[in-house]
Scaffold this active site. Sequence first.
Site, PDB file in Angstrom:
ATOM      1  N   ALA A  22       0.848  -1.185   0.000  1.00  0.00           N
ATOM      2  CA  ALA A  22       0.000   0.000   0.000  1.00  0.00           C
ATOM      3  C   ALA A  22       0.885   1.236   0.000  1.00  0.00           C
ATOM      4  O   ALA A  22       1.955   1.249   0.619  1.00  0.00           O
ATOM      5  CB  ALA A  22      -0.915   0.008   1.220  1.00  0.00           C
ATOM      6  N   LEU A  44      -1.257  -5.596   4.839  1.00  0.00           N
ATOM      7  CA  LEU A  44      -0.279  -5.992   3.835  1.00  0.00           C
ATOM      8  C   LEU A  44       1.099  -6.017   4.497  1.00  0.00           C
ATOM      9  O   LEU A  44       1.287  -5.425   5.561  1.00  0.00           O
ATOM     10  CB  LEU A  44      -0.275  -5.010   2.659  1.00  0.00           C
ATOM     11  N   SER A  45       2.056  -6.653   3.863  1.00  0.00           N
ATOM     12  CA  SER A  45       3.374  -6.735   4.492  1.00  0.00           C
ATOM     13  C   SER A  45       3.972  -5.357   4.721  1.00  0.00           C
ATOM     14  O   SER A  45       4.693  -5.145   5.698  1.00  0.00           O
ATOM     15  CB  SER A  45       4.319  -7.594   3.656  1.00  0.00           C
ATOM     16  N   GLU A  46       3.665  -4.398   3.839  1.00  0.00           N
ATOM     17  CA  GLU A  46       4.176  -3.031   4.031  1.00  0.00           C
ATOM     18  C   GLU A  46       3.159  -2.004   3.558  1.00  0.00           C
ATOM     19  O   GLU A  46       2.478  -2.201   2.534  1.00  0.00           O
ATOM     20  CB  GLU A  46       5.472  -2.804   3.232  1.00  0.00           C
ATOM     21  N   THR A  47       3.074  -0.920   4.301  1.00  0.00           N
ATOM     22  CA  THR A  47       2.405   0.300   3.848  1.00  0.00           C
ATOM     23  C   THR A  47       3.457   1.400   3.847  1.00  0.00           C
ATOM     24  O   THR A  47       4.150   1.615   4.848  1.00  0.00           O
ATOM     25  CB  THR A  47       1.238   0.676   4.778  1.00  0.00           C
TER      26      THR A  47
END
Length: 262
Positions: A22, A44-47
Amino acid sequence: MQLEIFQVDAFSTEPFGGNPAAVVPLQSWLPDAVLQRIAEENNLSETAYFVPNGQSYDLRWFTPAVEVDLCGHATLASAYVLFEQLGEQAQVLRFNTRSGELRVSRGADGLLAMDFPAKQPQALDAPAGLLQALGLSQAAAVYRSDDYVVVVDDAALLDPLKPDFAALSAFDVRGIAVTAAGRGFDFVTRWFGPRVGVNEDPVTGSAHTSLAPLWAERLGKTALTCEQGGARKGQLHCEVPGNGRVIISGRAALYLRGSIFI
């Protein structure tokens, strides 16, 4: 408050591949607790969040659990949003981050190239319980940088891996990479990070700041083709020019563009 949000599949030419991230553009920073809650909600794994700062951008990355020092796929996703969705005209983006200045350039072929600091993993004996937690009986070598890097002799061992994530979370590293040569690429990898709230990351750009120098040395090459992932995979190209940097290149695809209401 209404914020724009993008979901981008990084290291893939089309949606449903690579690693989703994201991206939330901001004009000024929100409280850290709000940034963390949004990342947790996105799941999600990363924002990634960025804020304009003169001719550059300040960039931060959050997993659902913690803020991290470096994230490759969310940097690629942020560059993609700026270049392809927000009309950024510069050929090179400069991001100010916890890991120093990161630059991303766009090539005529559509590849986005990220210039990251290289890390040289150090060899060590396998920590007690690590191979068992991964479901491996043996390893060709084990190294440590931000992650434990476990090298195995056969790429066919990677897809069947079903780690014990509770056991892996006890190791005091960011994550664990299991990697091998072959399968149509110079090397392939799976990466597990339960300690930072990500059991498995499909494509971990930042891990390749260690993996690329390691494989460049093992294979005697400076340009490497790479694939990472289990059920979901993505592809990267890495260059190790020998100047303390790693150039990690890939493509990205837009999956979602919408609004956050908080």
